[in-house]
Design an enzyme around this catalytic site. Structure first.
Site, PDB file in Angstrom:
ATOM      1  N   HIS A 194      13.687  71.832  55.257  1.00 33.90           N
ATOM      2  CA  HIS A 194      12.490  71.390  55.973  1.00 33.90           C
ATOM      3  C   HIS A 194      12.188  72.318  57.142  1.00 33.90           C
ATOM      4  CE1 HIS A 194      11.813  67.717  53.745  1.00 33.90           C
ATOM      5  NE2 HIS A 194      13.075  67.384  53.871  1.00 33.90           N
ATOM      6  N   ARG A 301      -1.573  63.383  51.798  1.00 33.55           N
ATOM      7  CA  ARG A 301      -0.458  62.464  52.015  1.00 33.55           C
ATOM      8  C   ARG A 301      -0.914  61.313  52.896  1.00 33.55           C
ATOM      9  NH1 ARG A 301       1.717  67.689  53.185  1.00 33.55           N
ATOM     10  NH2 ARG A 301       3.078  68.460  51.524  1.00 33.55           N
ATOM     11  N   ARG A 337      -3.048  60.901  47.424  1.00 38.38           N
ATOM     12  CA  ARG A 337      -1.812  60.378  46.848  1.00 38.38           C
ATOM     13  C   ARG A 337      -1.490  59.024  47.463  1.00 38.38           C
ATOM     14  NH1 ARG A 337       3.667  63.672  47.705  1.00 38.38           N
ATOM     15  NH2 ARG A 337       3.490  62.711  49.768  1.00 38.38           N
ATOM     16  N   GLU A 437       7.439  64.688  39.034  1.00 38.76           N
ATOM     17  CA  GLU A 437       8.546  65.136  39.882  1.00 38.76           C
ATOM     18  C   GLU A 437       9.872  64.533  39.433  1.00 38.76           C
ATOM     19  OE1 GLU A 437       7.517  63.832  43.854  1.00 38.76           O
ATOM     20  OE2 GLU A 437       6.473  62.095  43.031  1.00 38.76           O
ATOM     21  N   ASN A 460       9.120  70.360  44.576  1.00 41.26           N
ATOM     22  CA  ASN A 460      10.181  70.158  45.570  1.00 41.26           C
ATOM     23  C   ASN A 460      11.202  69.136  45.074  1.00 41.26           C
ATOM     24  OD1 ASN A 460       8.680  71.905  47.086  1.00 41.26           O
ATOM     25  ND2 ASN A 460       8.120  70.443  48.663  1.00 41.26           N
ATOM     26  N   ASP A 461      10.708  67.976  44.661  1.00 40.43           N
ATOM     27  CA  ASP A 461      11.609  66.943  44.151  1.00 40.43           C
ATOM     28  C   ASP A 461      12.078  67.253  42.735  1.00 40.43           C
ATOM     29  OD1 ASP A 461      12.003  65.232  46.278  1.00 40.43           O
ATOM     30  OD2 ASP A 461      10.198  64.074  45.878  1.00 40.43           O
ATOM     31  N   ARG A 471      17.793  70.620  48.609  1.00 35.35           N
ATOM     32  CA  ARG A 471      17.299  71.873  49.184  1.00 35.35           C
ATOM     33  C   ARG A 471      17.685  72.036  50.642  1.00 35.35           C
ATOM     34  NH1 ARG A 471      11.018  70.831  50.691  1.00 35.35           N
ATOM     35  NH2 ARG A 471      11.062  68.582  50.765  1.00 35.35           N
ATOM     36  N   CYS A 508       1.813  71.374  43.284  1.00 34.88           N
ATOM     37  CA  CYS A 508       1.638  71.185  44.732  1.00 34.88           C
ATOM     38  C   CYS A 508       2.942  71.290  45.511  1.00 34.88           C
ATOM     39  CB  CYS A 508       0.968  69.844  45.020  1.00 34.88           C
ATOM     40  SG  CYS A 508       1.774  68.424  44.267  1.00 34.88           S
TER      41      CYS A 508
END
Length: 589
Positions: A194, A301, A337, A437, A460-461, A471, A508
Site C-alpha cells: 500500500h 469506490r 462499485r 477477483e 490486486n486481489d 502483496r 482496474c
C-alpha cells in the site's frame, strides 16, 4: 565519503535531500531496572505516551479527511484499534509492575512478543499484520521520546527530507508528503505494498529492499535517491549532482510533453482506439480524471461514505455523492462499485459483524451486501436515482458464482420498481457488472457472463488469491508478481471469454496504470484500462507507440508460457518466440 546503496524501485523519479532516519532503534531503549518507588510513575508515563499516540492518529485522520485515499484511512483505523486494545495495555502494565521494566523496554519486549505471535500464524494475510504492530510500537516509542527530550524530531516540520526507515506506514507518508517530503528509502517493503502504491500516486520516488540503508546512512546525510536506476548515493559528488540536474531538466521537458497528451486520443500505431478510465473515490480524483481526458470513471469506490462516520449514510446522502460524481464527469460513463467492506472494517462503518480469523476470505464485498439487504437496498436506490443524471453502470465486488449476480439483479429490479412507484425518475436497462477477483469466478467466467452485462478484473486481489501471497508481505515480494504465468493465463482467459460473449471487460488493478505492463495486457486482448488519474498520461503515451495487431500475435505464446523469463522474452523482443510446450489438458482456453 561517497557510497552507493542498491534497492528495488517502487516509485520512479529522483530526489536530493537530507536523510531523516525513522526507526525504533533511533530511540534508545532504557534497560536499567526500574526502582520499586518509580513503578506507578512509569505506568502513568506510558499511558500518557499511548494517549499522545492516539491523539496524533486522530489529528492525522482529521487533517487528511478530504484527500485521504481509502487504504490510508484503513491503516490509520487499524493502528487506532491496536492502540485501544486492552490486552496490549494490560500486557505493558504487567511488564512494568511485575518485571520492573521501564516503559521503552516494555514496549520493545511486548512488540517482539506480538511480532513472534504474528510470524507463527499460518495465514499469510495475518502474518503480514506484524508490520502494523511494529509501526504502532514505534509511534508510542516516539511519543515517549518526545516527553523526555527537548529536541522533538518532527519530520513533518522540516522540509526537503528523504525518509529512511525499515518500513513507513501509508498514513505517515500521506501526512509527511504535505510537509516537504521528497522521497522514501525502505529497508524492507514490497513494490506492490500500500505504501508503494501511495508513493506512486503522490509522485514520490521510493526504493524498497535497500538493506544497508539504516546502517550506512546517518541523520542529515545528503543523499541522492535515484528511483530510475534503483540506487541511493550517500554524499553525492559534483558529478552526481550534475546528473541529478540533467534529470530535473529532462523530467520537466517530459512533464510538458505528457501534459500535451491530455487532449490527445488514446490510439495505437495501427490506429486502434483504447479506452482509459479512472479509478476514483474523491472529488479531486473526478476533476483530475476529467482534466486528463479519461474516457470515464471505470471504478468509483463507495466505501469512503461509510468509513468516515459511526453511523450508516442514508439514501439521500449517498444519492447526493453519486449524483455529483455523475454530473462532474459531464456525460462520460461512470461505473459505481457497490460497498466493498469486510468484517475487519464493517464495525467502523456502522455494521456489526463477528470478528473473523481471516477477513480476506470472509464476509466481504457482495457477501456482506447480501447479508444486509436493507443496507444494500439503500445504496442501490441511491445509485439508481443518480443514474437519471448521466450514464451509470453498477459493479459488484467479490463475486464468486453466478447466483450472487442473479440475487443482486433481483434486488436492483425491485428497487427500481419501488423508486418508480415513489415518483422518482429511473433509467431502464442499467448495466450490472461483476468484479472478477476470486479465482473461482475467473475459472467459471462463462457462467458469470450469463448473469452479468460487463466484467472488471481486479488484479490486486486476484493475484494474491491465485498466488497465495500477500502483496504487503515483503518476504513474498518475488512471488507476488504480475508476470506469473498462472495469473496471466487467468487474466487472458477472462478477457477472451468476455470478447466471445460480446460483453465489455476492463482491468482496474494496480498493473492497469503501470506502463511496464501495458503491452502485456494489450497482448492478452485488453482494450479498456482503469487506473489512478495520475497514471493516465504515461499509459496513453505508452499506447501511442504500440502496435496492437503485432501484440495480439503473441497471445497464444503468452498463454502457453511456463516461466516469467519466457513472458519477458516475448514482450521485450529479446528473443524469437520459442516453441513452447502444447497447452496442458487443463488449459483454460
Amino acid at each position: 565519503m561517497r557510497r552507493v546503496l542498491t534497492g528495488t524501485s517502487a516509485a520512479r523519479g529522483m530526489a536530493l535531500g537530507r536523510a531523516r532516519l525513522v526507526q525504533p532503534s533511533q530511540i534508545s531503549i532504557d534497560h536499567r531496572p526500574l526502582p520499586d518507588g518509580e513503578v506507578e510513575v512509569e505506568v502513568e508515563r506510558l499511558h500518557s505516551a499511548m494517549q499522545a499516540a492516539r491523539d496524533e492518529l486522530r489529528e492525522l485522520r482529521g487533517k487528511l479527511q478530504d484527500t485521504l485515499p481509502r487504504e490510508v484511512g484503513e491503516f490509520i483505523d487499524a493502528h487506532a484499534l491496536l492502540l485501544n486494545d486492552e490486552e496490549l495495555q494490560h500486557g505493558l502494565d504487567r511488564l512494568i509492575r511485575e518485571r520492573n521494566l521501564r516503559a521503552s523496554a516494555a514496549l520493545k519486549a511486548e512488540g517482539d512478543r506480538l511480532g513472534e505471535v504474528f510470524e507463527a500464524m499460518d495465514d499469510p494475510y495475518l502474518r503480514s499484520r506484524r508490520e502494523d504492530v511494529d509501526q504502532v510500537i514505534s509511534r508510542v516509542l516516539a511519543a515517549l521520546h518526545r516527553q523526555t527530550s527537548r529536541e522533538e524530531r518532527k519530520i513533518a516540520s522540516r522540509s526537503g527530507q528523504i525518509l529512511v526507515a525499515d518500513t513507513i506506514a501509508p498514513a505517515d507518508m500521506a501526512h509527511y508528503s504535505g510537509h516537504g517530503l521528497l522521497g522514501v528509502i525502505g529497508v524492507a517493503g514490497s513494490t506492490y505494498s500500500h505504501s508503494a502504491i501511495l508513493a506512486r500516486s503522490l509522485n514520490l520516488p521510493m526504493l524498497v529492499g535497500t538493506t544497508e540503508a539504516l546502517s550506512s546512512i546517518s541523520d542529515e546525510d545528503l543523499v541522492l535517491l535515484d528511483g530510475e536506476n534503483g540506487e541511493v548515493v550517500v554524499h553525492p559528488t559534483a558529478q552526481d549532482l550534475a546528473r541529478y540536474r540533467a534529470w530535473q531538466k529532462e523530467a520537466a521537458r517530459e512533464g510538458r510533453r505528457l501534459a500535451a497528451l491530455a487532449t490527445a486520443p488514446t490510439r495505437t500505431v495501427d490506429e486502434v482506439d483504447i479506452r482509459l478510465f479512472a479509478n476514483a473515490e474523491l472529488p479531486a480524483d473526478v476533476a483530475q480524471a476529467r482534466a486528463l481526458g479519461a474516457s470515464g470513471v471505470g471504478l468509483y469506490r463507495t466505501e469512503f461514505l461509510f468509513l468516515r462516520r459511526k453511523t450508516l449514510p442514508d439514501e439521500d446522502e449517498q444519492f447526493a455523492a453519486y449524483r455529483d460524481l455523475v454530473l462532474g464527469m459531464g456525460g462520460l460513463p461512470v461505473t459505481i462499485r457497490t460497498l466493498d467492506l469486510g468484517a475487519d472494517k464493517a464495525d467502523s462503518a456502522g455494521l456489526s459483524l463477528r470478528g473473523e480469523d481471516n477477513p480476506a476470505l470472509g464476509v466481504r464485498g457482495v457477501r456482506l451486501s447480501l447479508r444486509y439487504p436493507a443496507v444494500f437496498a439503500t445504496q442501490m436506490r441511491a445509485i439508481l436515482r443518480a443514474a437519471a443524471y448521466g450514464p451509470v453502470r453498477i459493479l459488484v465486488p467479490m463475486i464468486t458464482q453466478a447466483e450472487e449476480m442473479q440475487a443482486v439483479r433481483t434486488l436492483m429490479e425491485l428497487c427500481a420498481r419501488e423508486l418508480a412507484h415513489d415518483g422518482h425518475e429511473t433509467v431502464d436497462g442499467l448495466e450490472l457488472g461483476a468484479m472478477i477477483e476470486v479465482p473461482a469466478a475467473a475459472i467459471s467466467v462463462h457462467a458469470i457472463l450469463e448473469a452479468a452485462d460487463f466484467l472488471a478484473i481486479g488484479t490486486n486481489d486476484l493475484a494474491q488469491y491465485v498466488l497465495a501471497a500477500d502483496r504487503n508481505n515483503d518476504a513474498l515480494g518475488t512471488l507476488y508478481d504480475p508476470l506469473q504465468p498462472a495469473l496471466l493465463r487467468l487474466i487472458g482467459h477472462v478477457i477472451h471469454a468476455s470478447h466471445r460473449a460480446g460483453k465489455p471487460v476492463s482491468l482496474c488493478g494496480e498493473i492497469a496504470g503501470d506502463e511496464a505492463f501495458t503491452a502485456l495486457l494489450m497482448a492478452l486482448g485488453l482494450t479498456d484500462f482503469s487506473m489512478h488519474p495520475g497514471q493516465l498520461l504515461r499509459v496513453r503515451d505508452r499506447i501511442s507507440g504500440l502496435d496492437r495487431k503485432r501484440l495480439l500475435s503473441l497471445r497464444s505464446s503468452l498463454m502457453r508460457a511456463h516461466t516469467r523469463e519466457q513472458v519477458e522474452a516475448l514482450l521485450d523482443g529479446l528473443a524469437e518466440p520459442k516453441r513452447l510446450a502444447e497447452p496442458c489438458p487443463d488449459t483454460l482456453d
